[in-house]
Motif scaffolding. Structure first.
Motif, PDB file in Angstrom:
ATOM      1  N   GLU A   1       9.239  -3.078   5.559  1.00 31.14           N
ATOM      2  CA  GLU A   1       9.439  -2.666   3.954  1.00 31.14           C
ATOM      3  C   GLU A   1       8.271  -3.259   3.119  1.00 31.14           C
ATOM      4  OE1 GLU A   1      13.500  -3.436   3.143  1.00 31.14           O
ATOM      5  OE2 GLU A   1      13.590  -3.893   1.205  1.00 31.14           O
TER       6      GLU A   1
ATOM      7  N   LEU B   1       3.402   5.779  -4.349  1.00 29.97           N
ATOM      8  CA  LEU B   1       4.224   5.340  -3.232  1.00 29.97           C
ATOM      9  C   LEU B   1       4.220   6.530  -2.162  1.00 29.97           C
ATOM     10  CD1 LEU B   1       5.347   2.960  -1.970  1.00 29.97           C
ATOM     11  CD2 LEU B   1       7.471   3.465  -2.861  1.00 29.97           C
TER      12      LEU B   1
ATOM     13  N   VAL C   1       3.422   6.417   1.890  1.00 27.59           N
ATOM     14  CA  VAL C   1       4.509   6.584   2.954  1.00 27.59           C
ATOM     15  C   VAL C   1       3.924   7.626   3.934  1.00 27.59           C
ATOM     16  CG1 VAL C   1       6.647   7.520   3.510  1.00 27.59           C
ATOM     17  CG2 VAL C   1       6.419   5.959   1.495  1.00 27.59           C
TER      18      VAL C   1
ATOM     19  N   ARG D   1      14.352   7.720  -7.036  1.00 27.23           N
ATOM     20  CA  ARG D   1      14.149   7.414  -5.749  1.00 27.23           C
ATOM     21  C   ARG D   1      13.825   8.592  -4.952  1.00 27.23           C
ATOM     22  NH1 ARG D   1      20.254   7.462  -2.800  1.00 27.23           N
ATOM     23  NH2 ARG D   1      18.779   7.442  -1.088  1.00 27.23           N
TER      24      ARG D   1
ATOM     25  N   ALA E   1      12.979   5.129  -0.692  1.00 26.21           N
ATOM     26  CA  ALA E   1      12.220   4.374  -1.722  1.00 26.21           C
ATOM     27  C   ALA E   1      12.735   4.418  -3.187  1.00 26.21           C
ATOM     28  CB  ALA E   1      10.891   4.930  -1.884  1.00 26.21           C
TER      29      ALA E   1
ATOM     30  N   VAL F   1       9.906   0.486  -0.691  1.00 27.09           N
ATOM     31  CA  VAL F   1      10.392   1.325   0.143  1.00 27.09           C
ATOM     32  C   VAL F   1      10.792   0.631   1.511  1.00 27.09           C
ATOM     33  CG1 VAL F   1       7.825   1.756   0.946  1.00 27.09           C
ATOM     34  CG2 VAL F   1       9.707   3.298   1.561  1.00 27.09           C
TER      35      VAL F   1
END
Length: 319
Positions: free
Chosen positions: A109, A120, A124, A229, A242, A291
Motif C-alpha cells: 500500500e 498514480l 501502478v 477512484r 486506488a 492505492v
C-alpha cells in the motif's frame, strides 16, 4: 505431500523475494519512505463487505482487531507530515479463502501527497510491469463506459429491476433485490471483469458515488456524481484499488454512519469508529492519492501461478 511442507516451491519463493527487493528499489528511487504500523488495531474498518478478525487485548480486557489493511495508520502518518510512504505488510480478513484468497495475506500500500489519479495509474502500471518482467499495453475506461460496453446498460441511471434483468441474462439466479449496488457489484465481478483484455493492464475509473468508501466524490463533465477512484486488472485478476483520498472528517463520520446502517440491516456486527484516524483527519490529512495492491497476486503474475497457495509458504490450513 506432508502437511508440514510449504505449498509454494522454492523457485516461487525466490521470485517472491526478488520482487520484494525490486519493489523496495522502485520506491526508494521515487523518494517514497517505507514505514511499519501496528498489525493490531483498536478499531476495524466499517465497510460491510469486509470483516476483520478479532483478537483479545494483551491485558485480557476487551478486543482488538487484526488489520484488514494499513490504511488508517498510514493516514495518521500522512497527517503527521510523513510525506509519501509505502508499506509491505500482513493484512487479515475473515472468511476470505479460495483460489486467490487466504485470510492472512500480504498487502502493498502506498500514498502520494500532491499526486493525481492519472499519475498514480502510471505508477501502478510500472509496479505490475515489474512483476511481469515487461510492460504490457494499458487501457483506461470509465466505469460507466465499461458497463455500456459489456452489459449494455448505463450503471448510473438503470433501475434495480433493470440491473437484475441484465444479471439474469448472464447468471442463474434465484433471488430478487432492490439494492442497486449489490447488482452493480455482481455485474462488475461476473460480467465486466471477465470481459476485460487479459493481456493488457485495465484501469476502471470513476465509480458510482455510492461506492466511494473513503474516496472523494466529484461531479464529472456530464453532471454525474462519481467516486474519484480506480481499480486495476490484469490477466483476469483484480490487482489494485486506488482512491483520491477523502480529507473531510465530517464526511468520514457520515459514511461510517451509512456503513453502520447497512450492517444493522444485514445483521452484521457494528464496529467502533477509529477515533485516532478521525482526530488525524480533523488535524488535516494532506491532499493525496493512495492505492492498495495484493502482493501475493503480483507474485502470482511473476510466477505464472493460478492459485495463491503456489506463491505463499504456508496458507491457512498449514499455518
Amino acid at each position: 505431500m506432508s502437511s508440514w511442507r510449504p505449498t509454494a516451491d522454492l523457485d516461487s519463493l525466490k521470485k517472491r523475494a526478488q520482487l520484494l527487493s525490486q519493489l523496495r528499489l522502485f520506491f526508494a528511487d521515487k523518494g517514497v519512505m517505507e514505514v511499519e504500523t501496528p498489525l493490531l488495531a483498536s478499531a476495524p474498518v466499517t465497510d460491510p463487505n469486509i470483516e476483520a478478525i478479532a483478537a483479545t487485548r494483551p491485558n485480557g480486557e476487551g478486543e482488538m482487531y487484526l488489520q484488514t489493511s494499513p490504511e488508517y495508520a498510514m493516514k495518521r502518518l500522512l497527517a503527521a507530515g510523513s510525506g509519501p510512504v509505502y508499506q509491505i505488510c500482513k493484512a487479515f480478513r475473515q472468511g476470505e479463502r479460495g483460489r486467490r484468497h487466504n485470510p492472512e495475506f500480504t498487502m502493498l500500500e502506498w500514498y502520494r501527497p500532491g499526486l493525481g489519479l492519472t499519475a498514480l495509474m502510471d505508477e501502478v502500471a510500472a509496479v505490475i510491469s515489474l512483476a511481469l518482467g515487461s510492460a504490457p499495453p494499458v487501457e483506461k475506461i470509465s466505469y460507466q463506459q465499461a458497463f455500456i460496453n459489456y452489459c449494455g446498460i448505463d450503471p448510473f441511471t438503470a433501475e434495480a429491476s433493470r440491473l437484475q434483468e441484465v444479471a439474469e441474462q448472464h447468471l442463474e439466479l434465484s433471488f430478487s433485490s432492490e439494492d442497486r449496488d449489490m447488482w452493480l457489484q455482481l455485474l462488475m465481478s461476473t460480467v465486466v471483469e471477465p470481459a476485460l483484455k487479459r493481456n493488457a493492464i485495465s484501469f476502471i475509473y470513476d465509480f458510482p458515488a455510492s461506492q466511494a468508501a473513503l474516496a472523494k466524490v466529484e461531479v464529472d463533465a456530464s453532471g454525474q456524481a462519481v467516486a474519484r477512484r480506480f481499480e486495476a486488472f490484469y490477466g483476469g485478476m483484480e490487482l489494485a484499488n486506488a482512491y483520491d483520498e477523502l480529507q473531510d472528517a465530517s464526511e468520514f463520520v457520515r459514511r461510517i454512519s451509512l456503513d453502520h446502517q447497512r450492517r444493522d440491516a444485514a445483521g452484521q456486527h457494528r464496529p467502533a469508529i477509529d477515533r485516532q484516524l478521525l482526530k488525524a483527519m480533523q488535524a488535516g490529512l494532506p491532499d493525496c492519492v493512495g492505492v492498495a495492491m495484493g502482493l501475493d497476486r503480483l507474485v502470482m503474475l511473476a510466477c505464472g501461478a493460478s492459485r495463491i497457495d503456489e506463491v505463499i509458504a504456508f496458507p491457512l490450513e498449514r499455518a
